[in-house]
Scaffold this motif. Structure first.
Motif: not given
Length: 443
Positions: A108, A111, A301, A310-311, A313-314, A317-318
């Protein structure tokens, strides 16, 4: 009780090992712990800064580096533009690593660097990355660019030592806080070695100057009041912002939801874990009347990846990004503020910053103890807010203030803005900082 115990273990574990890691990496135990050591270091640095001024006045031109960790803490755009146009300065933005902690996801971190490079490119800045993506190693920015003047975007040891103030004792170093201080967190805001070693510690108002004189290890000898540089565009009536909101079929009210990151502390500001699903529900419920911008604190985040993975959290946000009337904003937010109709938040710095937008604002308050965290100035700013202790009171704000337009605090907010926030001399912060730099190089 078990939840409380778990939080204590998590907090102590993260903070203790991270603190040990930083003390060893940055080699600053003695100056941080012993005032006599700090005093000697400051005296040494002040002499080096005086020599740099003498050198600059002979050469007449200065190379200026801006260390940038994330777009959301970037406050120097107006100043950068002035320096870019001037024949006396050569400004360069350096994208540096953010949140290099033992407990944060390294993927992250990279990124975020890539996103920040994209931001610098979009803004048209002359920039470089602290990381060589081809050779996969960190660059020696000091050796490559030999800067005369260095601006920092954050005061913390959350980057590598090579990009921290300790590595630039011979340069003229400056910092304007990425958030206007309004809480009783005086040590981090004023009392770190970082603030004392600066050539110029730039602050926004007389309130912050007094705090610095009281808590800074060099007793405010380097403090200059310049105003809120980050909010300069909000103060300029002639500024025309970009419309950063997702296109809708009809005109809707625009509301920002800006949750803080303190989800993993024993005591915190954040209501995120309590309201994360409720706010999505409200966005869906009022989709015909309101569009929402999810504006999380950039650290949130990282924290959620630790808590949720991670999964998950993403995926969360999506969900905001995929809403017909929703979006995520993780970068620069001045245009977002300028084009919004209201804000809902629980973030300390936004308690001040959004007041420059002169729009209605709601603070989602966790409990009465939160009020005690604000200092004198912060209490005054919080008084300009509507308060909500529940999602029901948040929805009431949406219905009555945002949609119906009943805003009884409007006149009080406008008076506060004129009396305490807008510069009394009418001179914008970037102009004041530019004059400080011109004087230093003898122009």
């Amino acid at each position: 009780m078990s939840n409380v115990s778990e939080k204590i273990k998590q907090f102590v574990g993260i903070s203790f090992w991270d603190s040990i890691y930083k003390a060893l990496t940055f080699r600053d135990f003695f100056i941080a712990a012993f005032p006599a050591c700090m005093k000697r270091r400051v005296q040494k640095v002040r002499k080096a800064q005086a020599r740099k001024i003498e050198q600059l006045q002979k050469q007449g031109k200065a190379r200026v580096l801006f260390f940038l960790q994330t777009p959301s803490v970037w406050k120097y755009d107006a100043l950068y533009r002035q320096l870019e146009k001037s024949e006396w300065f050569e400004p360069i933005v350096v994208v540096s690593p953010y949140n290099v902690h033992l407990n944060y996801d390294k993927g992250e971190c990279f990124r975020v660097m890539q996103q920040t490079e994209a931001f610098a490119q979009q803004q048209g800045y002359t920039y470089t990355s602290a990381y060589d993506w081809t050779k996969k190693k960190w660059r020696d920015i000091k050796k490559l660019y030999q800067p005369d003047i260095v601006f920092f975007t954050k005061p913390y040891k959350d980057t590598l030592r090579a990009y921290h103030i300790y590595n630039f004792p011979e340069a003229l170093t400056l910092y304007l806080p990425y958030g206007i201080n309004c809480i009783n967190l005086f040590h981090n805001t004023y009392g770190l070695p970082f603030q004392a070693l600066l050539w110029k510690f730039l602050v926004e108002t007389e309130f912050q100057k007094r705090f610095a004189e009281q808590y800074e290890k060099s007793h405010g000898d380097n403090v200059e009041i310049v105003g809120a540089l980050a909010e300069e565009k909000l103060m300029q009536k002639e500024y025309k912002p970009k419309d950063v909101w997702k296109n809708q079929g009809k005109k809707k009210k625009r509301v920002i939801w800006a949750p803080h990151h303190t989800v993993d502390y024993l005591f915190n500001f954040s209501n995120f874990l309590n309201y994360c699903e409720d706010m999505l529900r409200l966005a869906e419920k009022y989709k015909d009347e309101i569009q929402f911008a999810f504006k999380p604190h950039p650290v949130l985040k990282f924290k959620l990846i630790n808590l949720w993975g991670q999964e998950k959290t993403e995926a969360y946000y999506r969900r905001w990004e995929e809403l017909e009337n929703g979006q995520i904003e993780q970068g620069d937010y001045i245009d977002l503020f300028k084009t919004s109709d209201a804000m809902i938040h629980d973030c300390a710095s936004f308690t001040v910053e959004y007041l420059y937008a002169q729009k209605p604002v709601l603070f989602q308050i966790r409990d009465e103890k939160v009020k005690d965290e604000f200092n004198t100035f912060g209490q005054m700013c919080l008084d300009q807010h509507y308060l909500a202790y529940s999602i029901e009171e948040t929805e009431k704000f949406i219905r009555e203030v945002v949609i119906a337009g009943k805003d009884p605090k409007k006149a009080e907010r406008e008076q506060f803005y004129k009396q305490y926030l807008y510069p009394k001399d009418g001179v914008m912060p970037s102009d004041k900082i530019f004059e400080i730099l011109k004087t230093a190089i003898g122009k």
